[in-house]
Design a protein around this motif. Structure first.
Motif, PDB file in Angstrom:
ATOM      1  N   GLY A 161      83.997  29.006 -70.373  1.00  0.00           N
ATOM      2  CA  GLY A 161      83.848  29.177 -68.931  1.00  0.00           C
ATOM      3  C   GLY A 161      82.472  29.659 -68.526  1.00  0.00           C
ATOM      4  O   GLY A 161      82.097  29.604 -67.353  1.00  0.00           O
ATOM      5  N   ASP A 162      81.685  30.162 -69.508  1.00  0.00           N
ATOM      6  CA  ASP A 162      80.357  30.696 -69.191  1.00  0.00           C
ATOM      7  C   ASP A 162      79.237  29.700 -69.461  1.00  0.00           C
ATOM      8  O   ASP A 162      78.063  30.065 -69.487  1.00  0.00           O
ATOM      9  N   LEU A 163      79.612  28.429 -69.639  1.00  0.00           N
ATOM     10  CA  LEU A 163      78.604  27.408 -69.948  1.00  0.00           C
ATOM     11  C   LEU A 163      77.527  27.321 -68.859  1.00  0.00           C
ATOM     12  O   LEU A 163      76.333  27.194 -69.153  1.00  0.00           O
ATOM     13  N   GLU A 164      77.949  27.433 -67.603  1.00  0.00           N
ATOM     14  CA  GLU A 164      76.994  27.368 -66.485  1.00  0.00           C
ATOM     15  C   GLU A 164      75.963  28.495 -66.585  1.00  0.00           C
ATOM     16  O   GLU A 164      74.778  28.287 -66.316  1.00  0.00           O
ATOM     17  N   THR A 165      76.432  29.676 -66.970  1.00  0.00           N
ATOM     18  CA  THR A 165      75.528  30.824 -67.105  1.00  0.00           C
ATOM     19  C   THR A 165      74.477  30.554 -68.177  1.00  0.00           C
ATOM     20  O   THR A 165      73.289  30.869 -68.006  1.00  0.00           O
ATOM     21  N   LEU A 166      74.922  29.942 -69.277  1.00  0.00           N
ATOM     22  CA  LEU A 166      73.996  29.664 -70.379  1.00  0.00           C
ATOM     23  C   LEU A 166      73.010  28.568 -69.983  1.00  0.00           C
ATOM     24  O   LEU A 166      71.811  28.648 -70.281  1.00  0.00           O
ATOM     25  N   VAL A 167      73.513  27.538 -69.288  1.00  0.00           N
ATOM     26  CA  VAL A 167      72.639  26.448 -68.825  1.00  0.00           C
ATOM     27  C   VAL A 167      71.597  26.986 -67.841  1.00  0.00           C
ATOM     28  O   VAL A 167      70.415  26.635 -67.917  1.00  0.00           O
ATOM     29  N   ALA A 168      72.046  27.853 -66.949  1.00  0.00           N
ATOM     30  CA  ALA A 168      71.123  28.416 -65.951  1.00  0.00           C
ATOM     31  C   ALA A 168      70.019  29.234 -66.624  1.00  0.00           C
ATOM     32  O   ALA A 168      68.856  29.193 -66.205  1.00  0.00           O
ATOM     33  N   GLU A 169      70.370  29.961 -67.680  1.00  0.00           N
ATOM     34  CA  GLU A 169      69.361  30.733 -68.415  1.00  0.00           C
ATOM     35  C   GLU A 169      68.313  29.784 -69.010  1.00  0.00           C
ATOM     36  O   GLU A 169      67.115  30.047 -68.949  1.00  0.00           O
ATOM     37  N   CYS A 170      68.803  28.678 -69.560  1.00  0.00           N
ATOM     38  CA  CYS A 170      67.883  27.679 -70.142  1.00  0.00           C
ATOM     39  C   CYS A 170      66.947  27.140 -69.062  1.00  0.00           C
ATOM     40  O   CYS A 170      65.741  27.022 -69.267  1.00  0.00           O
ATOM     41  N   ARG A 171      67.532  26.793 -67.917  1.00  0.00           N
ATOM     42  CA  ARG A 171      66.723  26.247 -66.824  1.00  0.00           C
ATOM     43  C   ARG A 171      65.624  27.232 -66.436  1.00  0.00           C
ATOM     44  O   ARG A 171      64.469  26.864 -66.265  1.00  0.00           O
ATOM     45  N   GLY A 172      65.996  28.510 -66.359  1.00  0.00           N
ATOM     46  CA  GLY A 172      65.027  29.546 -65.986  1.00  0.00           C
ATOM     47  C   GLY A 172      63.884  29.645 -66.986  1.00  0.00           C
ATOM     48  O   GLY A 172      62.767  30.012 -66.638  1.00  0.00           O
ATOM     49  N   LEU A 173      64.173  29.300 -68.230  1.00  0.00           N
ATOM     50  CA  LEU A 173      63.166  29.381 -69.293  1.00  0.00           C
ATOM     51  C   LEU A 173      62.423  28.063 -69.482  1.00  0.00           C
ATOM     52  O   LEU A 173      61.587  27.933 -70.368  1.00  0.00           O
ATOM     53  N   GLY A 174      62.780  27.052 -68.675  1.00  0.00           N
ATOM     54  CA  GLY A 174      62.127  25.749 -68.794  1.00  0.00           C
ATOM     55  C   GLY A 174      62.647  24.913 -69.953  1.00  0.00           C
ATOM     56  O   GLY A 174      61.991  23.972 -70.394  1.00  0.00           O
ATOM     57  N   LEU A 175      63.831  25.262 -70.468  1.00  0.00           N
ATOM     58  CA  LEU A 175      64.393  24.505 -71.593  1.00  0.00           C
ATOM     59  C   LEU A 175      65.217  23.322 -71.076  1.00  0.00           C
ATOM     60  O   LEU A 175      65.924  23.428 -70.072  1.00  0.00           O
ATOM     61  N   TYR A 176      65.139  22.218 -71.785  1.00  0.00           N
ATOM     62  CA  TYR A 176      65.889  21.011 -71.444  1.00  0.00           C
ATOM     63  C   TYR A 176      67.289  21.158 -72.031  1.00  0.00           C
ATOM     64  O   TYR A 176      67.454  21.497 -73.200  1.00  0.00           O
ATOM     65  N   THR A 177      68.302  20.890 -71.220  1.00  0.00           N
ATOM     66  CA  THR A 177      69.671  21.106 -71.697  1.00  0.00           C
ATOM     67  C   THR A 177      70.461  19.807 -71.768  1.00  0.00           C
ATOM     68  O   THR A 177      70.337  18.936 -70.919  1.00  0.00           O
ATOM     69  N   ASN A 178      71.295  19.737 -72.784  1.00  0.00           N
ATOM     70  CA  ASN A 178      72.102  18.558 -73.047  1.00  0.00           C
ATOM     71  C   ASN A 178      73.521  19.018 -73.381  1.00  0.00           C
ATOM     72  O   ASN A 178      73.701  19.939 -74.172  1.00  0.00           O
ATOM     73  N   LEU A 179      74.499  18.380 -72.763  1.00  0.00           N
ATOM     74  CA  LEU A 179      75.902  18.709 -73.027  1.00  0.00           C
ATOM     75  C   LEU A 179      76.480  17.640 -73.942  1.00  0.00           C
ATOM     76  O   LEU A 179      76.494  16.459 -73.594  1.00  0.00           O
ATOM     77  N   ILE A 180      76.950  18.057 -75.106  1.00  0.00           N
ATOM     78  CA  ILE A 180      77.557  17.104 -76.051  1.00  0.00           C
ATOM     79  C   ILE A 180      79.070  17.278 -75.941  1.00  0.00           C
ATOM     80  O   ILE A 180      79.617  18.294 -76.359  1.00  0.00           O
ATOM     81  N   THR A 181      79.720  16.281 -75.352  1.00  0.00           N
ATOM     82  CA  THR A 181      81.117  16.492 -74.959  1.00  0.00           C
ATOM     83  C   THR A 181      82.033  15.339 -75.359  1.00  0.00           C
ATOM     84  O   THR A 181      81.591  14.193 -75.485  1.00  0.00           O
ATOM     85  N   SER A 182      83.300  15.683 -75.538  1.00  0.00           N
ATOM     86  CA  SER A 182      84.329  14.659 -75.754  1.00  0.00           C
ATOM     87  C   SER A 182      84.733  14.046 -74.420  1.00  0.00           C
ATOM     88  O   SER A 182      85.411  13.029 -74.383  1.00  0.00           O
ATOM     89  N   GLY A 183      84.343  14.708 -73.331  1.00  0.00           N
ATOM     90  CA  GLY A 183      84.697  14.259 -71.987  1.00  0.00           C
ATOM     91  C   GLY A 183      86.019  14.836 -71.506  1.00  0.00           C
ATOM     92  O   GLY A 183      86.305  14.830 -70.309  1.00  0.00           O
ATOM     93  N   LEU A 184      86.823  15.350 -72.422  1.00  0.00           N
ATOM     94  CA  LEU A 184      88.109  15.913 -72.021  1.00  0.00           C
ATOM     95  C   LEU A 184      87.865  17.282 -71.384  1.00  0.00           C
ATOM     96  O   LEU A 184      87.197  18.130 -71.973  1.00  0.00           O
TER      97      LEU A 184
END
Lengths: 377, 91
Positions: free
Chosen positions: A69-92
């Motif tokens: 549930g905290d994935l958004e928080t982690l992604v936002a931290e990456c964005r703030g640091l200028g890191l490119y983020t990729n979600l590897i998902t089953s889609g479910l």
């Protein structure tokens, strides 16, 4: 850190929880419970330290990362640091609102896996009946404005369907499709007898790949991940041990690659106890096979040692019990018979197939679950 | 030179991220599964592909910034290649 390589990528395996049970899962055979997972603050600290170390891209994976549930928080931290983020998902588990919140947090791209081109073939290798959810996820990813990358693991059970699998990805609007021939670690090694294709089957698939790659040029990029068992020399795994990327597992342990967790004779450090810079640059585990000094013969005196770096340490361990030996895939390896014997069996005309309709030869696929093994359908 | 090419508006693809890497002190274009090392002029061109400037305006800005002239052909060549690679979209 003069002379020390700097990692480009962080694979953040945020959980082992997953709605799929793929027979070739790259997770270790011993899966972590949720209670053993790193908390949000630990992940935020690890991400900040990774950025300081030179990491540019963070791939959120698992298990199924959407479980957190905290994935958004982690992604936002990456964005703030200028890191490119990729979600590897089953889609479910991917809904419109979840996709929107992830994009708002700064998610840059997504990679959606499929296991086959139909609900039936998906169920056979992943023990999941939700192929429909994957099609929905593809649409959700595109509607959210994210580039849709797709991935399929190829093996004896689905290689003959390659054309149809590619059709599915075209239809769903993928920009890029990774055709990843199975690498035999963990769950895949357990199921190797049923997953390893014959040479004839593989050659036909290569023909399909080449024809479709040319046909789809400019529309969808096709990438072929080599089936290393059929190569004369090993893959230059991860560009050599601890050179380009690192993996943080759900419990916080750090590895030079996603399957190194299987090297049970080594002690890997945790972000709970150490900062990433020490882990990357100084920890005994990361130094163990860095460079070429560790190499035994035939690697030590081989002209290819700077090309393939002795191959994969995890494969050496998985097949020989010693991570410091030459990758048995190599034709010069004294352990090459371990690979050749498996290939001989895969090319034996009497080989049983997992997708038959019950001819009673007792072949079983072992699904990624703590204890359950399912008889083939 | 086709007039429509000069009035086209290039924009960095949404999947692409342009950034300076402080650790390595280089200009980079980050893409899914890929990191592209840019030279100074490539980074400058992409940095101006903001979805507001026309190609003509990108060229004029670069000629001011670099105190140079006749950059049009170089910029057009670069943008054509960048578009082919999916780094830039044109509207």
């Amino acid at each position: 850190m003069t002379g020390m390589p700097q990692p480009f990528g962080l694979l953040a395996e945020v959980t082992h929880q997953c709605p799929l049970h793929c027979v070739y899962c790259s997770n270790p055979v011993e899966l972590f419970e949720r209670s053993a997972e790193l908390g949000t603050d630990d992940w935020l600290r690890a991400i900040r330290q990774a950025a300081e170390l030179g990491v540019l891209q963070v791939h959120f994976s698992g298990g199924e990362p959407l479980v957190r549930g905290d994935l958004e928080t982690l992604v936002a931290e990456c964005r703030g640091l200028g890191l490119y983020t990729n979600l590897i998902t089953s889609g479910l588990g991917l809904t419109e609102s979840r996709a929107e919140s992830l994009v708002s947090a700064g998610l840059n791209s997504a990679q959606l896996s499929i296991q086959g081109d139909t609900a039936e073939s998906t169920n056979l290798v992943a023990a999941s009946k939700r192929f429909d959810k994957k099609e929905a996820a593809a649409r959700i990813i595109r509607d959210a404005g994210l580039p849709l990358n797709m991935n399929v693991v190829l093996h004896r059970v689905n290689l003959d369907r390659l054309d149809a699998i590619i059709d599915v990805c075209v239809e769903w609007g993928a920009e890029r499709l990774e055709l990843a021939n199975t690498q035999y670690y963990g769950w895949a090694l357990r199921n190797r007898e049923l997953l390893l294709p014959s040479k004839t089957q593989l050659d036909e698939a290569v023909g399909v790949y080449e024809r479709r790659k040319a046909e789809l040029e400019g529309r969808m990029e096709l990438l072929w991940i080599l089936p290393d068992y059929y190569e004369p020399y090993p893959k230059p795994c991860m560009g050599g041990w601890a050179q380009t990327a690192l993996t943080v597992s759900p419990d916080g342990r750090v590895y030079p690659c996603p399957v190194a967790e299987e090297i049970t004779t080594m002690e890997f450090p945790s972000v709970r106890d150490h900062d990433l810079e020490w882990i990357w640059a100084e920890s005994p585990a990361f130094q163990a096979y860095r460079g070429t000094d560790w190499m035994p013969d035939p690697c030590r005196s081989c002209s290819r040692k700077e090309l393939d770096f002795g191959g994969c340490r995890c494969q050496a361990f998985a097949l020989t019990g010693d991570a410091g030996r030459t990758d048995p895939v190599c034709i010069h390896s004294p352990d090459h018979h371990l690979v050749q014997d498996a290939l001989d069996r895969a090319n034996d005309g009497a080989h049983g197939d997992a997708h038959g309709d019950g001819d009673g030869d007792g072949e079983q696929l072992v699904y990624r679950r703590p204890t359950v093994s399912a008889r083939r359908s | 030179m086709d007039e429509s090419e000069l009035t086209a508006v290039p924009r960095l693809a949404s999947k692409a991220m342009l950034r300076h890497d402080n650790v390595r002190d280089v200009e980079l274009l980050l893409l899914p599964e890929r990191v592209v090392l840019l030279n100074k002029s490539g980074a400058a061109i992409l940095g101006l592909c903001d979805g507001n400037r026309t190609v003509q305006q990108v060229v004029e800005q670069l000629e001011r910034d670099f105190e140079a002239t006749d950059l049009l052909n170089d910029v057009m060549t670069f943008l054509k290649d960048a578009r082919g690679r999916g780094w830039v979209v044109v509207t």
